[in-house]
Design a protein around this motif. Structure first.
Motif, PDB file in Angstrom:
ATOM      1  N   GLU A   1       1.115  -1.297   0.022  1.00 51.88           N
ATOM      2  CA  GLU A   1      -0.210  -0.172   0.162  1.00 51.88           C
ATOM      3  C   GLU A   1       1.038   1.505  -0.013  1.00 51.88           C
ATOM      4  N   GLU A   2       2.030   1.318   0.805  1.00 39.89           N
ATOM      5  CA  GLU A   2       2.788   2.269   0.931  1.00 39.89           C
ATOM      6  C   GLU A   2       3.585   2.398  -0.675  1.00 39.89           C
ATOM      7  N   LEU A   3       3.977   1.435  -1.179  1.00 42.69           N
ATOM      8  CA  LEU A   3       4.510   1.664  -2.590  1.00 42.69           C
ATOM      9  C   LEU A   3       3.785   2.087  -3.682  1.00 42.69           C
ATOM     10  N   TRP A   4       2.445   1.624  -3.657  1.00 37.88           N
ATOM     11  CA  TRP A   4       1.299   2.262  -4.499  1.00 37.88           C
ATOM     12  C   TRP A   4       0.934   3.699  -4.080  1.00 37.88           C
ATOM     13  N   THR A   5       1.023   4.232  -2.959  1.00 33.61           N
ATOM     14  CA  THR A   5       0.844   5.726  -2.656  1.00 33.61           C
ATOM     15  C   THR A   5       1.959   6.302  -3.126  1.00 33.61           C
ATOM     16  N   ALA A   6       3.077   5.851  -3.100  1.00 34.45           N
ATOM     17  CA  ALA A   6       4.272   6.546  -3.515  1.00 34.45           C
ATOM     18  C   ALA A   6       3.977   6.625  -5.223  1.00 34.45           C
ATOM     19  N   LYS A   7       3.796   5.507  -5.798  1.00 35.18           N
ATOM     20  CA  LYS A   7       3.500   5.604  -7.334  1.00 35.18           C
ATOM     21  C   LYS A   7       2.480   6.209  -7.606  1.00 35.18           C
ATOM     22  N   ARG A   8       1.273   6.493  -7.016  1.00 35.37           N
ATOM     23  CA  ARG A   8       0.310   7.528  -7.130  1.00 35.37           C
ATOM     24  C   ARG A   8       0.691   8.778  -7.152  1.00 35.37           C
ATOM     25  N   GLN A   9       1.439   9.445  -6.099  1.00 31.90           N
ATOM     26  CA  GLN A   9       1.738  10.574  -5.985  1.00 31.90           C
ATOM     27  C   GLN A   9       2.624  11.082  -7.254  1.00 31.90           C
ATOM     28  N   ILE A  10       3.562  10.184  -7.748  1.00 35.41           N
ATOM     29  CA  ILE A  10       4.410  10.311  -8.865  1.00 35.41           C
ATOM     30  C   ILE A  10       3.487  10.425 -10.138  1.00 35.41           C
ATOM     31  N   ASN A  11       2.636   9.830 -10.279  1.00 39.16           N
ATOM     32  CA  ASN A  11       1.564   9.577 -11.494  1.00 39.16           C
ATOM     33  C   ASN A  11       1.155  11.060 -11.554  1.00 39.16           C
TER      34      ASN A  11
END
Length: 378
Positions: A114-124
Motif C-alpha cells: 500500500e505504501e509503494l502504491w501510494t508513492a507511485k500514485r503521487q508520482i503519477n
C-alpha cells in the motif's frame, strides 16, 4: 414489492456476471501485452495487489472502470498539495524497491504494498510520465477543476456579460490556462522557447477569436432570430471549437513536426513518430477537449432550469441583488460539481498508453519487434 426486489437482485447478479465475463475477456486479450500482470491476486496482508514496476496503478487499465478509478485518484484534490520533498521521498522509495530486484511483489521490502502504491500514485499525479518534469499544482489533473473555477466565475460575472472587453479578457485567461494544461500534459516531446511562443500565440489567438465570434453571433439579431433552436448548445460548440483549436496548436509538433516519442517493451525510446503523435492528439481531443465541455456545459443548464422550476433557486433574470448573488453561487456550484465528475469520466475513455504494431507506424519502425508504445497525454 417482492417482484421489484427480485428484479433488482436479478439485475445485480446479471451485472456482476457480465463484468466477470468482460474482465476474463480483457485478461485473455492482454495476457501477452505490457499490462499482462494487471490481474494479480490481491495481497491478503494489505488489501492491495502486489506492487510491481510494470504497472502504473493497482487498478486494471484494460477496463473503463479501472481507468476511471485511476484517474479519480489522479484528480484527488489532495494531490495538489504534494510537495517536492514528498515527491523525492516517493521516488526514493520506488528506486529502493527497484534496486532490490524484486519485481514480483514487495514481500521482502521494509514497506508494504500500500505504501509503494501510494508513492507511485503521487508520482503519477505530479510528474510527467515521459519528460520526468514535475508539474506545478495548477497544471496537475487534481488542480484542473479548482483553478478553472475562478475563470468560470469571471466568465459568468455581470461585467463579462455586459462589457466586451471583460469577455475578451476572460477568454484570454481561459485559453492561456488551456494552453498551459495542454503543454504540461503533452505526450512527451520538448519544445524550444520560440516553438512554445508560436504555439501559444496561435492557440490563444485562434481559440479566443472563435469563442468570441460565436458568442457575438448568438447575441446578434440574426442569431436571436434564426439560431434560437441552437442556443442551448452554442456554449458547448464554442468550447469545442476553441478547445480543439487550442489543443491542436499547443501540440502541433506531435502531428506536423517531430512527432511523439515511441518506446519499446523495455521502456526505451526507439524513435519519434507523427503517426503516434496524431493518434495521441486525436484521442485527447475526443475525450478531454470534447468530452469535458459536453458534460460541464450541456448538463448544468438542464439541472439549473429544473431547480428554478421547482423554486429551489431564484430565476436567472430579474430579482433583487441578493437573489442574483444566490443564483450566481448556485450556477457556479452546479457547474463545478459537473466538472469534478467529468474530468475522470472523460479522460478514462482511452488508456494512457497507446499500443502499436510496428507496421502501423512509419517505415523506420517496421523492422523493430513489437508491440511499441506511446504516451497519449492528458
Amino acid at each position: 414489492m417482492s417482484r421489484l426486489c427480485a428484479f433488482k437482485k436479478f439485475a445485480a447478479i446479471t451485472f456482476v456476471a457480465s463484468e466477470a465475463r468482460l474482465v476474463n475477456k480483457s485478461y485473455c486479450d492482454v495476457e501477452n501485452s505490457k499490462f499482462a500482470n494487471s490481474y494479480d491476486v490481491v495481497d491478503s496482508g494489505t488489501g492491495a495487489p502486489p506492487f510491481t514496476l510494470d504497472r502504473r496503478t493497482p487498478h486494471d487499465e484494460g477496463t473503463f472502470f479501472g481507468r476511471f478509478m485511476h484517474y479519480l485518484e489522479m484528480s484527488d484534490p489532495r494531490m495538489m498539495f504534494v510537495t517536492e520533498a514528498q515527491l523525492n521521498a516517493a521516488k526514493q522509495l520506488i528506486e529502493e524497491f527497484k534496486q532490490r530486484g524484486n519485481d514480483n511483489g514487495a514481500s521482502d521490502c521494509p514497506v508494504d504494498d500500500e505504501e509503494l502504491w501510494t508513492a507511485k500514485r503521487q508520482i503519477n499525479a505530479c510528474v510527467h510520465p515521459v519528460s520526468g518534469d514535475t508539474n506545478v499544482p495548477p497544471l496537475r489533473l487534481s488542480g484542473l477543476c479548482f483553478f478553472s473555477l475562478p475563470i468560470c466565475a469571471g466568465m459568468l460575472s455581470v461585467a463579462a456579460q455586459r462589457d466586451v472587453r471583460w469577455q475578451l479578457f476572460w477568454q484570454w485567461i481561459n485559453q492561456s490556462y488551456n494552453s498551459l494544461i495542454n503543454y504540461a500534459n503533452r505526450s512527451g516531446n520538448d519544445l524550444s522557447i520560440s516553438d512554445m511562443a508560436q504555439s501559444y500565440s496561435l492557440a490563444v489567438g485562434a481559440s479566443c477569436g472563435i469563442a468570441y465570434s460565436l458568442d457575438r453571433l448568438v447575441k446578434s439579431p440574426f442569431g436571436k432570430r434564426y439560431l434560437w433552436f441552437a442556443l442551448p448548445s452554442i456554449p458547448c460548440v464554442a468550447a469545442w471549437a476553441a478547445g480543439g483549436t487550442n489543443m491542436f496548436f499547443s501540440r502541433w509538433e506531435e502531428v506536423m513536426g517531430v512527432g511523439a516519442p515511441v518506446r519499446n517493451q523495455n521502456d526505451e525510446v526507439v524513435g519519434m513518430s507523427q503517426v503516434a503523435g496524431t493518434k495521441a492528439v486525436v484521442q485527447t481531443l475526443s475525450s478531454r477537449t470534447f468530452g469535458l465541455p459536453l458534460v460541464a456545459l450541456l448538463f448544468p443548464p438542464i439541472v439549473l432550469q429544473a431547480m428554478e422550476n421547482k423554486k429551489l433557486i431564484p430565476p436567472a433574470r430579474g430579482g433583487s441583488p441578493r437573489q442574483q448573488m444566490v443564483r450566481y453561487a448556485a450556477d457556479l456550484t452546479v457547474i463545478f460539481s459537473f466538472m469534478l465528475a467529468s474530468v475522470p469520466l472523460c479522460i478514462s475513455i482511452y488508456p494512457q498508453t497507446i499500443e502499436f504494431d510496428p507496421s502501423e507506424l512509419e517505415e523506420e519502425f517496421h523492422s523493430l519487434k513489437g508491440p511499441l508504445y506511446t504516451n497519449k497525454g492528458v
